[in-house]
Design a protein around this motif. Structure first.
Motif, PDB file in Angstrom:
ATOM      1  N   MET A 163       0.838  -1.208   0.000  1.00  0.00           N
ATOM      2  CA  MET A 163       0.000   0.000   0.000  1.00  0.00           C
ATOM      3  C   MET A 163       0.871   1.256   0.000  1.00  0.00           C
ATOM      4  O   MET A 163       0.613   2.199  -0.747  1.00  0.00           O
ATOM      5  CB  MET A 163      -0.874   0.030   1.261  1.00  0.00           C
ATOM      6  N   ALA A 164       1.894   1.246   0.860  1.00  0.00           N
ATOM      7  CA  ALA A 164       2.781   2.414   0.957  1.00  0.00           C
ATOM      8  C   ALA A 164       3.516   2.625  -0.366  1.00  0.00           C
ATOM      9  O   ALA A 164       3.641   3.753  -0.855  1.00  0.00           O
ATOM     10  CB  ALA A 164       3.784   2.211   2.099  1.00  0.00           C
ATOM     11  N   ALA A 165       3.991   1.532  -0.973  1.00  0.00           N
ATOM     12  CA  ALA A 165       4.711   1.629  -2.251  1.00  0.00           C
ATOM     13  C   ALA A 165       3.787   2.166  -3.343  1.00  0.00           C
ATOM     14  O   ALA A 165       4.193   2.975  -4.188  1.00  0.00           O
ATOM     15  CB  ALA A 165       5.268   0.258  -2.648  1.00  0.00           C
ATOM     16  N   LEU A 166       2.537   1.736  -3.306  1.00  0.00           N
ATOM     17  CA  LEU A 166       1.558   2.191  -4.298  1.00  0.00           C
ATOM     18  C   LEU A 166       1.336   3.698  -4.178  1.00  0.00           C
ATOM     19  O   LEU A 166       1.270   4.414  -5.185  1.00  0.00           O
ATOM     20  CB  LEU A 166       0.232   1.445  -4.092  1.00  0.00           C
ATOM     21  N   GLN A 167       1.229   4.179  -2.933  1.00  0.00           N
ATOM     22  CA  GLN A 167       0.992   5.620  -2.717  1.00  0.00           C
ATOM     23  C   GLN A 167       2.155   6.468  -3.236  1.00  0.00           C
ATOM     24  O   GLN A 167       1.980   7.640  -3.537  1.00  0.00           O
ATOM     25  CB  GLN A 167       0.760   5.927  -1.225  1.00  0.00           C
ATOM     26  N   GLU A 168       3.342   5.867  -3.329  1.00  0.00           N
ATOM     27  CA  GLU A 168       4.520   6.616  -3.794  1.00  0.00           C
ATOM     28  C   GLU A 168       4.671   6.613  -5.311  1.00  0.00           C
ATOM     29  O   GLU A 168       5.508   7.337  -5.852  1.00  0.00           O
ATOM     30  CB  GLU A 168       5.793   6.029  -3.157  1.00  0.00           C
ATOM     31  N   THR A 169       3.882   5.789  -6.019  1.00  0.00           N
ATOM     32  CA  THR A 169       4.091   5.680  -7.468  1.00  0.00           C
ATOM     33  C   THR A 169       3.949   7.011  -8.217  1.00  0.00           C
ATOM     34  O   THR A 169       4.717   7.253  -9.154  1.00  0.00           O
ATOM     35  CB  THR A 169       3.184   4.598  -8.113  1.00  0.00           C
ATOM     36  N   PRO A 170       3.025   7.912  -7.823  1.00  0.00           N
ATOM     37  CA  PRO A 170       2.943   9.181  -8.583  1.00  0.00           C
ATOM     38  C   PRO A 170       4.222  10.014  -8.494  1.00  0.00           C
ATOM     39  O   PRO A 170       4.556  10.754  -9.422  1.00  0.00           O
ATOM     40  CB  PRO A 170       1.775   9.922  -7.922  1.00  0.00           C
ATOM     41  N   GLU A 171       4.960   9.878  -7.366  1.00  0.00           N
ATOM     42  CA  GLU A 171       6.213  10.629  -7.223  1.00  0.00           C
ATOM     43  C   GLU A 171       7.301  10.055  -8.128  1.00  0.00           C
ATOM     44  O   GLU A 171       8.263  10.737  -8.467  1.00  0.00           O
ATOM     45  CB  GLU A 171       6.700  10.596  -5.763  1.00  0.00           C
ATOM     46  N   GLN A 172       7.147   8.787  -8.518  1.00  0.00           N
ATOM     47  CA  GLN A 172       8.176   8.129  -9.319  1.00  0.00           C
ATOM     48  C   GLN A 172       7.912   8.229 -10.813  1.00  0.00           C
ATOM     49  O   GLN A 172       8.813   8.063 -11.618  1.00  0.00           O
ATOM     50  CB  GLN A 172       8.266   6.648  -8.915  1.00  0.00           C
TER      51      GLN A 172
END
Length: 228
Positions: A163-172
């Motif tokens: 979940m945490a990794a998914l929330q960071e995808t827009p930053e990547q």
């Protein structure tokens, strides 16, 4: 606690994942902007997983290696789209890792996640971070870092990390940020983990352990889902 899973546990988790993916596929389709905004990531992942589940349920065994192998073969046959191909490779890595195991421990599952990640990255010509690949890799890292041997605990920790990794995808990945969405394939993977957990919880709260009639009920539900 639960210290090992067998093939029946895997069947239950796969069924839960398929059910949750069916419920979420329209939402996942709506997120689909990268690499091509064709709005079918959820449908493709659902199609891929449904053939995997069908094959897994057709096995008359509770040997986890054999069930995982059947699921991987089904996924390869049913794989649709980028996200479906990546999902099929994750399952293939899992199957390779668990091939000779009758039951899997936390350590076995951590290795399976790692193998699944490597297979997925190798399947893509130019791996891009901020996609399902990143979510799968971070999940594998969390599985490897887990000190608890309790599988339910481990899977919940892994789900939280996904979940945490998914929330960071827009930053990547700028196209995601521009569209104001998380990665669709990553969301699909998170939904699959969520479905696995809810199925395990439901199974553990049932008065008896999985009986064959319970599995028959699951098979019936899956054939209805696959027909949709």
């Amino acid at each position: 606690g639960v210290y090992s899973f067998d093939g029946n546990d895997l069947k239950i988790m796969l069924c839960g994942a398929l059910e949750r993916l069916w419920q979420s596929k329209d939402n996942i389709n709506a997120l689909n902007v990268f690499p091509v905004p064709d709005g079918d990531t959820g449908t493709n992942m659902y199609h891929t997983l449904s053939t995997a589940v069908e094959e897994a349920l057709a096995t008359e065994t509770d040997h986890i290696g054999l069930v995982a192998d059947a699921a991987a073969k089904g996924a390869l046959v049913g794989a649709k789209g980028n996200s479906g191909v990546i999902l099929s490779q994750v399952l293939r890595g899992f199957a390779n890792s668990l091939r000779l195991k009758e039951r899997a421990t936390a350590e076995d599952l951590a290795e399976a996640f790692e193998d699944g990640t490597n297979m997925a990255y190798n399947a893509v010509m130019h791996p891009v971070e901020g996609t399902i690949l990143t979510v799968v890799r971070r999940t594998a890292e969390e599985a490897a870092a887990q000190r608890s041997r309790d599988l339910l605990r481990m899977i919940v920790a892994v789900f939280k990390k996904a979940m945490a990794a998914l929330q960071e995808t827009p930053e990547q990945l700028p196209p995601l940020k521009d569209a104001g969405v998380v990665d669709a394939g990553g969301q699909g993977f998170v939904v699959i983990l969520e479905g696995c957990i809810s199925a395990l919880k439901a199974a553990s709260q049932a008065a008896s352990p999985t009986t064959l009639s319970n599995l028959a009920e699951i098979k019936k539900r899956v054939s209805e889902l696959v027909a949709k």
